[in-house]
Design an enzyme around this catalytic site. Structure first.
Site, PDB file in Angstrom:
ATOM      1  N   ASN A   8       0.940  -1.149  -0.170  1.00  0.00           N
ATOM      2  CA  ASN A   8      -0.151   0.088   0.103  1.00  0.00           C
ATOM      3  C   ASN A   8       0.897   1.316   0.017  1.00  0.00           C
ATOM      4  OD1 ASN A   8      -1.332   2.299   1.064  1.00  0.00           O
ATOM      5  ND2 ASN A   8      -3.007   1.049   1.796  1.00  0.00           N
ATOM      6  N   ASP A  10       0.091   4.665  -0.359  1.00  0.00           N
ATOM      7  CA  ASP A  10      -0.758   5.702   0.078  1.00  0.00           C
ATOM      8  C   ASP A  10       0.214   6.831   0.673  1.00  0.00           C
ATOM      9  OD1 ASP A  10      -3.118   4.754  -0.438  1.00  0.00           O
ATOM     10  OD2 ASP A  10      -3.764   4.296   1.573  1.00  0.00           O
ATOM     11  N   HIS A  11       0.987   6.293   1.668  1.00  0.00           N
ATOM     12  CA  HIS A  11       1.831   7.343   2.342  1.00  0.00           C
ATOM     13  C   HIS A  11       2.790   7.959   1.578  1.00  0.00           C
ATOM     14  CE1 HIS A  11      -0.831   6.840   5.410  1.00  0.00           C
ATOM     15  NE2 HIS A  11      -0.681   5.714   5.583  1.00  0.00           N
ATOM     16  N   HIS A  44      -5.704   3.548  -1.317  1.00  0.00           N
ATOM     17  CA  HIS A  44      -6.819   3.764  -1.059  1.00  0.00           C
ATOM     18  C   HIS A  44      -7.253   5.389  -1.172  1.00  0.00           C
ATOM     19  CE1 HIS A  44      -9.519   4.484   2.920  1.00  0.00           C
ATOM     20  NE2 HIS A  44     -10.066   4.564   1.859  1.00  0.00           N
ATOM     21  N   ARG A  46      -9.373   8.085  -0.883  1.00  0.00           N
ATOM     22  CA  ARG A  46     -10.389   8.557   0.059  1.00  0.00           C
ATOM     23  C   ARG A  46     -11.438   9.507  -0.408  1.00  0.00           C
ATOM     24  NH1 ARG A  46     -10.172   7.818   5.578  1.00  0.00           N
ATOM     25  NH2 ARG A  46      -8.846   6.111   6.306  1.00  0.00           N
ATOM     26  N   ARG A  50      -7.177  12.680   0.789  1.00  0.00           N
ATOM     27  CA  ARG A  50      -6.063  13.358   1.521  1.00  0.00           C
ATOM     28  C   ARG A  50      -4.397  12.802   1.093  1.00  0.00           C
ATOM     29  NH1 ARG A  50      -7.162  10.301   7.386  1.00  0.00           N
ATOM     30  NH2 ARG A  50      -8.883  10.979   6.880  1.00  0.00           N
ATOM     31  N   HIS A  51      -4.698  11.716   0.490  1.00  0.00           N
ATOM     32  CA  HIS A  51      -3.183  11.196  -0.211  1.00  0.00           C
ATOM     33  C   HIS A  51      -3.637  11.061  -1.549  1.00  0.00           C
ATOM     34  CE1 HIS A  51      -4.941   7.564   1.442  1.00  0.00           C
ATOM     35  NE2 HIS A  51      -4.439   7.734   2.563  1.00  0.00           N
ATOM     36  N   GLU A  71      -8.444   0.519  -2.672  1.00  0.00           N
ATOM     37  CA  GLU A  71      -9.640   0.656  -1.725  1.00  0.00           C
ATOM     38  C   GLU A  71     -10.505   1.759  -1.640  1.00  0.00           C
ATOM     39  OE1 GLU A  71      -7.237   0.881   1.965  1.00  0.00           O
ATOM     40  OE2 GLU A  71      -6.232  -1.223   1.514  1.00  0.00           O
ATOM     41  N   THR A 102      -8.276   3.852   8.611  1.00  0.00           N
ATOM     42  CA  THR A 102      -9.282   3.136   8.483  1.00  0.00           C
ATOM     43  C   THR A 102      -9.540   2.396   9.767  1.00  0.00           C
ATOM     44  OG1 THR A 102      -9.086   2.334   6.238  1.00  0.00           O
ATOM     45  CG2 THR A 102     -10.631   1.278   7.422  1.00  0.00           C
ATOM     46  N   GLU A 152     -11.005  -9.137   3.238  1.00  0.00           N
ATOM     47  CA  GLU A 152      -9.865  -8.856   4.128  1.00  0.00           C
ATOM     48  C   GLU A 152      -9.986  -8.804   5.193  1.00  0.00           C
ATOM     49  OE1 GLU A 152      -7.680  -5.275   2.463  1.00  0.00           O
ATOM     50  OE2 GLU A 152      -6.370  -5.439   3.867  1.00  0.00           O
ATOM     51  N   HIS A 201      -3.702  -4.473   7.872  1.00  0.00           N
ATOM     52  CA  HIS A 201      -4.085  -3.004   8.668  1.00  0.00           C
ATOM     53  C   HIS A 201      -2.915  -3.055   9.906  1.00  0.00           C
ATOM     54  CE1 HIS A 201      -5.416   0.677  10.470  1.00  0.00           C
ATOM     55  NE2 HIS A 201      -5.994   0.716   9.220  1.00  0.00           N
ATOM     56  N   HIS A 224       1.828   1.289   5.837  1.00  0.00           N
ATOM     57  CA  HIS A 224       2.682   2.154   6.677  1.00  0.00           C
ATOM     58  C   HIS A 224       4.210   1.704   7.044  1.00  0.00           C
ATOM     59  CE1 HIS A 224       3.329   4.826  10.188  1.00  0.00           C
ATOM     60  NE2 HIS A 224       2.970   5.635   9.457  1.00  0.00           N
TER      61      HIS A 224
HETATM   62  N1  PXP Z   1      -5.943  -2.740   4.217  1.00  0.00           N
HETATM   63  C1  PXP Z   1      -6.776  -1.947   4.481  1.00  0.00           C
HETATM   64  C2  PXP Z   1      -8.103  -2.090   4.020  1.00  0.00           C
HETATM   65  C3  PXP Z   1      -6.702  -0.590   4.603  1.00  0.00           C
HETATM   66  O1  PXP Z   1      -7.568   0.489   4.852  1.00  0.00           O
HETATM   67  C4  PXP Z   1      -5.418  -0.313   5.067  1.00  0.00           C
HETATM   68  C5  PXP Z   1      -4.951   1.284   5.288  1.00  0.00           C
HETATM   69  O2  PXP Z   1      -4.879   1.812   4.327  1.00  0.00           O
HETATM   70  C6  PXP Z   1      -4.298  -1.307   4.930  1.00  0.00           C
HETATM   71  C7  PXP Z   1      -4.556  -2.654   4.554  1.00  0.00           C
HETATM   72  C8  PXP Z   1      -3.030  -1.075   5.085  1.00  0.00           C
HETATM   73  O3  PXP Z   1      -2.673  -0.659   6.563  1.00  0.00           O
HETATM   74  P1  PXP Z   1      -1.198  -0.381   7.048  1.00  0.00           P
HETATM   75  O4  PXP Z   1      -0.844   1.016   6.390  1.00  0.00           O
HETATM   76  O5  PXP Z   1      -1.300  -0.139   8.432  1.00  0.00           O
HETATM   77  O6  PXP Z   1      -0.044  -1.548   6.653  1.00  0.00           O
END
Ligand code: PXP
Length: 247
Positions: A8, A10-11, A44, A46, A50-51, A71, A102, A152, A201, A224
């Site tokens: 992921n 996103d960050h 994701h 959103r 935001r990202h 997502e 989330t 998931e 997550h 993350h």
């Molecule tokens: N799975 C889902 C459904 C999520 O919403 C997220 C966070 O966006 C993640 C996995 C990844 O979580 P993390 O960034 O804590 O690894």
């Protein structure tokens, strides 16, 4: 068989959006993750953007050669974006505007018709549908009833229980072990219903191992922790280390 890893990213976009600029490039990040051995890219989109931005989805769709998992909330706006951009998979997640991340799985039972309609539209567009769910057997039954092809499992609670060094001892260790068992039972239940099982997550290099021993879990979505480590060792190395931790 070793579970697949979707990174992921996103960050990476979080850093870019901190300055509303063009770097770091989400596209470069996706390519590095794939070259390091990731099986897919997760982002994701959103409601508050935001990202990840809409254009990121379009660009990633063109560039990602492995597997693009987006997502999103089960809203008309998001479903229309999925239909237009055609990712390999959509993961339906709950969203509330002020959350930092989330906060748990989607309440499929409480939003049955809305989720069912979203799943039907996505499947009609040829998109594989996953739903982010707490390890709760009734919610898993509901996910099956709305037509999800995958669930998931939310590992947020497990992540909380394993966060600090103190959690590794005594009562903390027992609670974490209980949560692994809850996730294991949920994974077996979902698998028995004929759905694929993913998890994610809050997972880290330190806590993913216990879940990687659950054979029903075939995919992890982790963000993350990998992006955090990449600040120090680079993204290529950070992804490779997570693949190692899973296997
Ligand atoms: N799975 C889902 C459904 C999520 O919403 C997220 C966070 O966006 C993640 C996995 C990844 O979580 P993390 O960034 O804590 O690894």
């Amino acid at each position: 068989m070793t579970a697949r890893l979707n990174v992921n990213i996103d960050h990476v976009a979080t850093i870019r959006e901190a300055r509303k600029t063009i770097e770091p490039s989400i596209i470069t990040a996706a390519v590095i993750c794939e070259q390091a051995g990731a099986n897919g890219i997760t982002v994701h989109l959103r409601g508050d953007r935001r990202h990840i931005q809409d254009r990121d989805i379009e660009l990633l769709r063109d560039v990602v050669t492995t597997y693009l998992n987006v997502e999103m909330a089960a809203t008309d706006e998001m479903i229309a974006i999925a239909e237009r951009t055609n990712p390999d998979a959509v993961s339906l997640v709950p969203e509330s505007p002020n959350e930092i991340t989330t906060e748990g799985g989607l309440d499929v039972i409480g939003n049955f018709e809305n989720v069912k309609t979203a799943v039907e539209k996505l499947k009609a567009a040829g998109i594989f549908v996953s739903i982010f769910i707490d390890p709760d057997l009734e919610q898993l039954d509901a996910a099956k009833s709305v037509g999800a092809q995958q669930v998931e499992l939310c590992t947020g609670e497990y992540a909380e229980l394993t966060l600090s060094a103190r959690a590794a001892h005594g009562d903390g260790a027992r609670k974490a072990a209980d949560e692994v068992e809850r996730i294991r039972k949920a994974a077996m239940h979902a698998h028995g219903l004929g759905m694929m099982v993913a998890a994610g997550h809050g997972l880290t290099y330190r806590n993913v191992g216990a879940l990687a021993t659950i054979p029903e879990i075939v995919e992890f979505n982790i963000g993350h922790n990998i992006i955090s480590r990449s600040v120090f060792v680079g993204l290529n190395q950070a992804v490779k280390e997570m693949i190692e931790a899973i296997s």
